[in-house]
Write an enzyme that holds these catalytic residues in place. Sequence first.
Site, PDB file in Angstrom:
ATOM      1  N   GLY A 217       0.576  -1.311  -0.087  1.00  0.00           N
ATOM      2  CA  GLY A 217       0.215  -0.030   0.104  1.00  0.00           C
ATOM      3  C   GLY A 217       1.033   1.232   0.001  1.00  0.00           C
ATOM      4  N   LEU A 218       0.468   2.353   0.817  1.00  0.00           N
ATOM      5  CA  LEU A 218       1.026   3.609   0.537  1.00  0.00           C
ATOM      6  C   LEU A 218       1.599   4.072  -0.819  1.00  0.00           C
ATOM      7  CD1 LEU A 218       3.219   3.196   3.847  1.00  0.00           C
ATOM      8  CD2 LEU A 218       1.437   4.467   3.638  1.00  0.00           C
ATOM      9  N   CYS A 219       0.553   3.853  -1.625  1.00  0.00           N
ATOM     10  CA  CYS A 219       0.836   4.435  -2.977  1.00  0.00           C
ATOM     11  C   CYS A 219      -0.372   5.541  -3.467  1.00  0.00           C
ATOM     12  CB  CYS A 219       1.237   3.605  -3.843  1.00  0.00           C
ATOM     13  SG  CYS A 219       0.296   1.990  -3.830  1.00  0.00           S
ATOM     14  N   GLY A 220      -1.057   6.043  -2.511  1.00  0.00           N
ATOM     15  CA  GLY A 220      -1.841   6.934  -2.894  1.00  0.00           C
ATOM     16  C   GLY A 220      -3.270   5.954  -3.527  1.00  0.00           C
TER      17      GLY A 220
ATOM     18  N   PHE B 264      -3.539   4.519  -6.149  1.00  0.00           N
ATOM     19  CA  PHE B 264      -3.036   3.791  -7.373  1.00  0.00           C
ATOM     20  C   PHE B 264      -4.101   2.373  -7.396  1.00  0.00           C
ATOM     21  CE2 PHE B 264      -0.520  -0.071  -8.505  1.00  0.00           C
ATOM     22  CZ  PHE B 264      -0.322   0.358  -9.730  1.00  0.00           C
TER      23      PHE B 264
END
Lengths: 143, 313
Positions: free
Chosen positions: B89-92, B94
């Site tokens: 995760g932690l990719c906006g 996406f």
Amino acid sequence: MAKKTIKFEVVTPEKVVLKKQVLQVTVPTEDGEITVLPEHIPLMSILKPGVIEMKLEEGELEVMSVSGGFIEVMRDKIIILADTAERADELDEARIEEARARAEARKKELENVDEVQFANIAVQLEKEMARLKALTRWRRLKK
Amino acid sequence: MTSAKEIKKRIKSISNTKKITKAMEMVAAAKMRRSVEAVLRTRTYANLGWATILNISESKDADKISHPLLEKRKEVKKALIVLIASNRGLCGGFNSAIINKALASVKKHKIPTDFIIIGKRGISIASRFGQNIISEFEKNDSSLIMTDVVAPAKMIINDFLEKKYDKVLMAYTDFISPAKQVPRMRQILPVDIANEDEYLGVVGKSEILKTSKDYIKEKEEKYLSGGFSFMYEPDADEVLDKILPRMIEVQLFQALLESNASEHSARMAAMNKATSAASDLVDELTLYYNKARQAAITAEIAEISAGVAGMKA
């Protein structure tokens, strides 16, 4: 009369290896070597590992090794979608010889072990052989 | 009012978070550079290959060449979507962007659809929407090689041939620039050029390569001059048997590379935002901290002077 040329492109998944105007191209297909001249009818064929030879505009010959792929001939353009391809002048004999010996040794070792692995090594071997062939032919041309 | 000490504690924790996001941004930037290189390297090959296949399916004698992978079935009873998401995760937005895109298309066409999901994170998100996921594939995060797609490619080809599915689509995120990624849906089976809105372009459609529907048309006009037909050697079946699965693999691989480059870019952008948000917060809290400190000092002085005044009296 100026000789007719045709656009020739060799592409691999890594890069565009070559993009040139040529007079003729000889490629190793599954059915044997064929030579393609300009005005060839649209053709599609499978390549096997071997040597590609092309005649450039000034009649100069150039050699490449290819490890399999496809050739697509169109009206004014030939495209080769190769798995790998190298220009002969970029090949290094010592390195190839070494790689070939390695593949051969592994092939002997593994002959009864694993079918898939064996196929992989056989392909590798064929590829190195094609490279070597390209290089020797290139040498002969240069002499 | 919160005490100066508490504010100090918060400032400390936020600057720690900032350090982490900054580091993640840098890691993502490095990975992005590598994956962008990879995506650009294979683009030409993938695009030329796909153009070749589309030309075959379009050629004048296309009716005569009957290859099961080119066969357009009259009725689409069931479809399959290969969805490429990320592992982490932690990719906006996406993952949600691509999943929403896929779900919107399922809703619009009302055809029963199964999913194949590539990427761990996508699995946990997509399962929330109650879609039927038939299989999941892991993917490598940094270095992708062709063999990574052999298994899913084989699976979709087999399922298509067995008529489990009449259409196979691919949902991936196209990498346009580090600042722009676009979620896309594309049909990969059967190979078909005349496709409705879902056909948005060849993988990695870019201005430079001009690889779009027009490009294919242009190529056809320029090099194949209307009413062409290919000659095949040794014969059509054999050539198509080899080239079609290979090109489908290449397409899948290219989509995977595109998604990978997009993912790292998205993560870099998200982490950049997080870092600057943390900076803003630290600035603001420092202001409060100083105010609180000052208020405490003022209060102390006031107390002392009050005490002194009391003694004098």
